[in-house]
Design a protein around this motif. Structure first.
Motif, PDB file in Angstrom:
ATOM      1  N   THR A 240     -44.388   8.347 -98.985  1.00  0.00           N
ATOM      2  CA  THR A 240     -43.774   7.020 -98.856  1.00  0.00           C
ATOM      3  C   THR A 240     -42.432   7.026 -99.574  1.00  0.00           C
ATOM      4  O   THR A 240     -42.370   7.275-100.782  1.00  0.00           O
ATOM      5  CB  THR A 240     -44.661   5.938 -99.463  1.00  0.00           C
ATOM      6  OG1 THR A 240     -45.956   6.000 -98.868  1.00  0.00           O
ATOM      7  CG2 THR A 240     -44.071   4.553 -99.231  1.00  0.00           C
TER       8      THR A 240
ATOM      9  N   ALA B 230     -46.637  -5.792 -88.633  1.00  0.00           N
ATOM     10  CA  ALA B 230     -47.975  -6.009 -89.188  1.00  0.00           C
ATOM     11  C   ALA B 230     -48.785  -6.829 -88.195  1.00  0.00           C
ATOM     12  O   ALA B 230     -48.238  -7.476 -87.297  1.00  0.00           O
ATOM     13  CB  ALA B 230     -47.905  -6.717 -90.541  1.00  0.00           C
TER      14      ALA B 230
ATOM     15  N   PRO C  26     -49.080  -5.087 -95.325  1.00  0.00           N
ATOM     16  CA  PRO C  26     -49.393  -4.068 -96.329  1.00  0.00           C
ATOM     17  C   PRO C  26     -48.521  -4.243 -97.571  1.00  0.00           C
ATOM     18  O   PRO C  26     -47.345  -4.627 -97.477  1.00  0.00           O
ATOM     19  CB  PRO C  26     -49.096  -2.749 -95.604  1.00  0.00           C
ATOM     20  CG  PRO C  26     -49.208  -3.087 -94.148  1.00  0.00           C
ATOM     21  CD  PRO C  26     -48.743  -4.504 -94.026  1.00  0.00           C
TER      22      PRO C  26
ATOM     23  N   THR D 107     -53.409  -5.746 -98.899  1.00  0.00           N
ATOM     24  CA  THR D 107     -52.419  -6.508 -98.135  1.00  0.00           C
ATOM     25  C   THR D 107     -52.099  -7.815 -98.843  1.00  0.00           C
ATOM     26  O   THR D 107     -52.837  -8.269 -99.720  1.00  0.00           O
ATOM     27  CB  THR D 107     -52.944  -6.830 -96.722  1.00  0.00           C
ATOM     28  OG1 THR D 107     -54.176  -7.564 -96.824  1.00  0.00           O
ATOM     29  CG2 THR D 107     -53.168  -5.568 -95.915  1.00  0.00           C
TER      30      THR D 107
ATOM     31  N   GLU E 114     -46.256   4.217 -86.654  1.00  0.00           N
ATOM     32  CA  GLU E 114     -47.521   3.480 -86.563  1.00  0.00           C
ATOM     33  C   GLU E 114     -48.688   4.451 -86.718  1.00  0.00           C
ATOM     34  O   GLU E 114     -48.571   5.635 -86.381  1.00  0.00           O
ATOM     35  CB  GLU E 114     -47.659   2.758 -85.210  1.00  0.00           C
ATOM     36  CG  GLU E 114     -46.664   1.649 -84.981  1.00  0.00           C
ATOM     37  CD  GLU E 114     -46.876   0.963 -83.639  1.00  0.00           C
ATOM     38  OE1 GLU E 114     -47.863   1.302 -82.952  1.00  0.00           O
ATOM     39  OE2 GLU E 114     -46.048   0.105 -83.280  1.00  0.00           O
TER      40      GLU E 114
ATOM     41  N   ARG F 294     -51.199   4.725 -93.126  1.00  0.00           N
ATOM     42  CA  ARG F 294     -50.874   3.837 -94.241  1.00  0.00           C
ATOM     43  C   ARG F 294     -50.478   4.658 -95.451  1.00  0.00           C
ATOM     44  O   ARG F 294     -50.909   5.802 -95.605  1.00  0.00           O
ATOM     45  CB  ARG F 294     -52.063   2.939 -94.600  1.00  0.00           C
ATOM     46  CG  ARG F 294     -52.394   1.890 -93.558  1.00  0.00           C
ATOM     47  CD  ARG F 294     -53.586   1.065 -94.003  1.00  0.00           C
ATOM     48  NE  ARG F 294     -53.929   0.018 -93.059  1.00  0.00           N
ATOM     49  CZ  ARG F 294     -53.404  -1.202 -93.064  1.00  0.00           C
ATOM     50  NH1 ARG F 294     -52.518  -1.535 -93.984  1.00  0.00           N
ATOM     51  NH2 ARG F 294     -53.770  -2.104 -92.170  1.00  0.00           N
ATOM     52  N   SER F 295     -49.701   4.011 -96.298  1.00  0.00           N
ATOM     53  CA  SER F 295     -49.301   4.677 -97.532  1.00  0.00           C
ATOM     54  C   SER F 295     -50.523   4.965 -98.390  1.00  0.00           C
ATOM     55  O   SER F 295     -51.411   4.123 -98.534  1.00  0.00           O
ATOM     56  CB  SER F 295     -48.314   3.798 -98.302  1.00  0.00           C
ATOM     57  OG  SER F 295     -47.970   4.391 -99.531  1.00  0.00           O
TER      58      SER F 295
ATOM     59  N   GLU G  73     -52.765   7.385 -97.766  1.00  0.00           N
ATOM     60  CA  GLU G  73     -53.755   8.167 -97.048  1.00  0.00           C
ATOM     61  C   GLU G  73     -53.420   9.648 -97.115  1.00  0.00           C
ATOM     62  O   GLU G  73     -52.270  10.043 -97.372  1.00  0.00           O
ATOM     63  CB  GLU G  73     -53.848   7.720 -95.593  1.00  0.00           C
ATOM     64  CG  GLU G  73     -54.474   6.353 -95.419  1.00  0.00           C
ATOM     65  CD  GLU G  73     -54.675   5.987 -93.965  1.00  0.00           C
ATOM     66  OE1 GLU G  73     -55.723   5.403 -93.652  1.00  0.00           O
ATOM     67  OE2 GLU G  73     -53.779   6.284 -93.154  1.00  0.00           O
TER      68      GLU G  73
END
Length: 466
Positions: free
Chosen positions: A60, A87, A310, A352, A437, A440-441, A443
């Motif tokens: 990230t 989102a 998120p 979130t 897409e 997620r940050s 993972e």
């Protein structure tokens, strides 16, 4: 019968009991086997050896607009700012659902609305059984009318008092004349020369005067008694008037209870949920918060979206921010909106932060709880794209972890292998590809080899120590 025959007979009779004893081991054995079977079904996967894999984290970093959006879209987005992030969320009434409850306890008699039906303000939604309410209203009205008539009868006493006072006034006037006459007689007798009248006549005249004065005093004393009686009647009237007010309130309450057996729509809207059915009880002051609710309404012209943003993107949120929303239900429509509120508490499990987006051009076909996808744009129209999107967080994945241009293996939090569909961007950084897409940050993706992996395979991370 011989001894041998007796032995054979006893041996034959003992066979069933021995057979039963020989089968008694089946019950505990069956229980053990059943327990082992259940244990294997529940925990068998955990007992199997896991596939040793190496993982790499999703990187990230903060990136400019050139890393996340093609240059061809910059012109079309210049009016509302550059695209910051996307989102998902749900549509919902703005600002909240309108609950239409019953204000009295009762049994539903008829329901005049259904879910999804459009209603107007004042339309009848449901009715409750009203026989008791009608009888209560009749009782209250009769009590009120009865006391009214009693007050009217009571007030006739004022006319009698006034007549008695008027009669007593005339009597006082007549007695005053007699007093004057007796006083004049006594005065004349006293002025006569001595010996003209007897002393007895003078005494009788004097007594006659005193008698008339006493009669006058007695008549005058009746006036306060009549006044006191009049005051008593007035106090009793005031008391009954107060009781009449109480009965009037009771009558109004009974009328209100009867009116409340008919539940009408307080606004124009669409029935979101129906909580009433004929024969169903609706009760106030119950543990169920919806025990008195008849329907839930919402205005289709006032909708908003609650978006789960998120946390790694939430820094780009701001009130008034321009948003575009799309939904699979209406693929040909793009809805516009603005961020109106940002909730005060984040969701720990989802990682979130929720934002409320007012939809400025809602469609009547758009219903609450429909899934929507939101695009958040930078505020303002700055000419420097880097400055408008410098706060954007971009995700990068190692190129070696890619199964294809659209798929990657991910190690889930419960140590399972999941094949994830992703969308890649064109930007690259040190053998890493930009992910638009699917990831997620925070993972972790599984590095090759992938030949032993299947969906749901238990994995054990064995990254070499650096």
């Amino acid at each position: 019968m011989s001894l041998d025959d007796l032995k054979k007979s006893s041996f034959t009779n003992g066979l069933p009991s021995q057979k039963k004893r020989s089968l008694s081991w089946l019950l505990p054995t069956g229980l053990v086997l059943g327990f082992l079977l259940i244990f294997g079904l529940l925990f068998g996967q955990r007992l199997l050896p896991a596939v040793a894999v190496e993982t790499a984290p999703v990187i990230t970093i903060r990136a400019g607009e050139s890393d996340s959006a093609p240059s061809g879209k910059t012109t079309s987005q210049s009016k509302k700012g550059s695209l910051l992030f996307q989102a998902s969320g749900w549509a919902e009434p703005d600002p909240y659902i309108t609950y239409v409850p019953t204000l009295i306890n009762g049994m539903v008699k008829e329901v005049h609305a259904l879910e999804g039906q459009t209603v107007k303000k004042g339309d009848l939604l449901a009715t409750l059984v009203d026989e008791d309410a009608r009888l209560d209203l009749q009782t209250a009205e009769r009590n009120y009318e009865s006391l009214q008539k009693k007050i009217v009868a009571h007030c006739t006493g004022f006319d009698l008092i006034e007549k008695e006072i008027a009669s007593n006034q005339k009597k006082i006037e007549a007695l005053a004349t007699l007093v004057a006459e007796a006083r004049d007689t006594l005065t004349r007798l006293q002025k006569l020369s001595s010996g003209s009248v007897s002393q007895q006549q003078i005494v009788q005249a004097h007594l006659a005067l005193e008698r008339q004065i006493a009669n006058l005093a007695e008549a005058e004393s009746e006036i306060p008694r009549f006044k006191a009686r009049e005051a008593q009647l007035m106090a009793e009237e005031n008391s009954m008037e107060a009781k009449l007010t109480v009965l009037e309130t009771a009558r109004d309450r009974a009328q209100l209870a009867l009116d409340r057996t008919s539940i009408s729509a307080p606004m124009d809207g669409i029935v979101l949920h129906l909580h009433a059915a004929p024969g169903k009880k609706r009760m106030l002051a119950m543990d169920d918060p919806k025990s008195a609710t008849i329907v839930e309404l919402y205005d289709p012209k006032k909708l908003q979206a609650r978006i789960d943003v998120p946390l790694n993107e939430a820094s780009g949120l701001s009130v008034g921010q321009a948003v575009e929303l799309v939904t699979d239900f209406l693929p040909d429509r793009t809805f516009t909106g603005n961020v109106t509120r940002i909730t005060g508490q984040a969701d720990l499990q989802r990682n979130t932060l929720q934002a409320k987006v007012k939809i400025t051009n809602p469609d009547p076909r758009l219903r609450p709880e429909m899934l929507v996808r939101a695009k958040f744009f930078a505020s303002g129209t700055s000419q420097n794209p880097t400055s408008t999107s410098s706060g954007r967080l971009s995700l990068y994945v190692p190129e070696s972890a890619l199964v294809s241009e659209t798929q990657v293996w991910v190690a889930s939090p419960d140590s399972r292998a999941q094949k994830r569909s992703i969308k890649l961007g064109k930007a690259t950084r040190e053998d890493h590809r930009l992910v638009l897409e699917g990831l997620r940050s925070g993972e972790s993706v599984i590095l090759p080899p992938h030949d032993q992996l299947e969906e749901g395979t238990r994995v054990e991370v064995s990254n070499p120590k650096q």
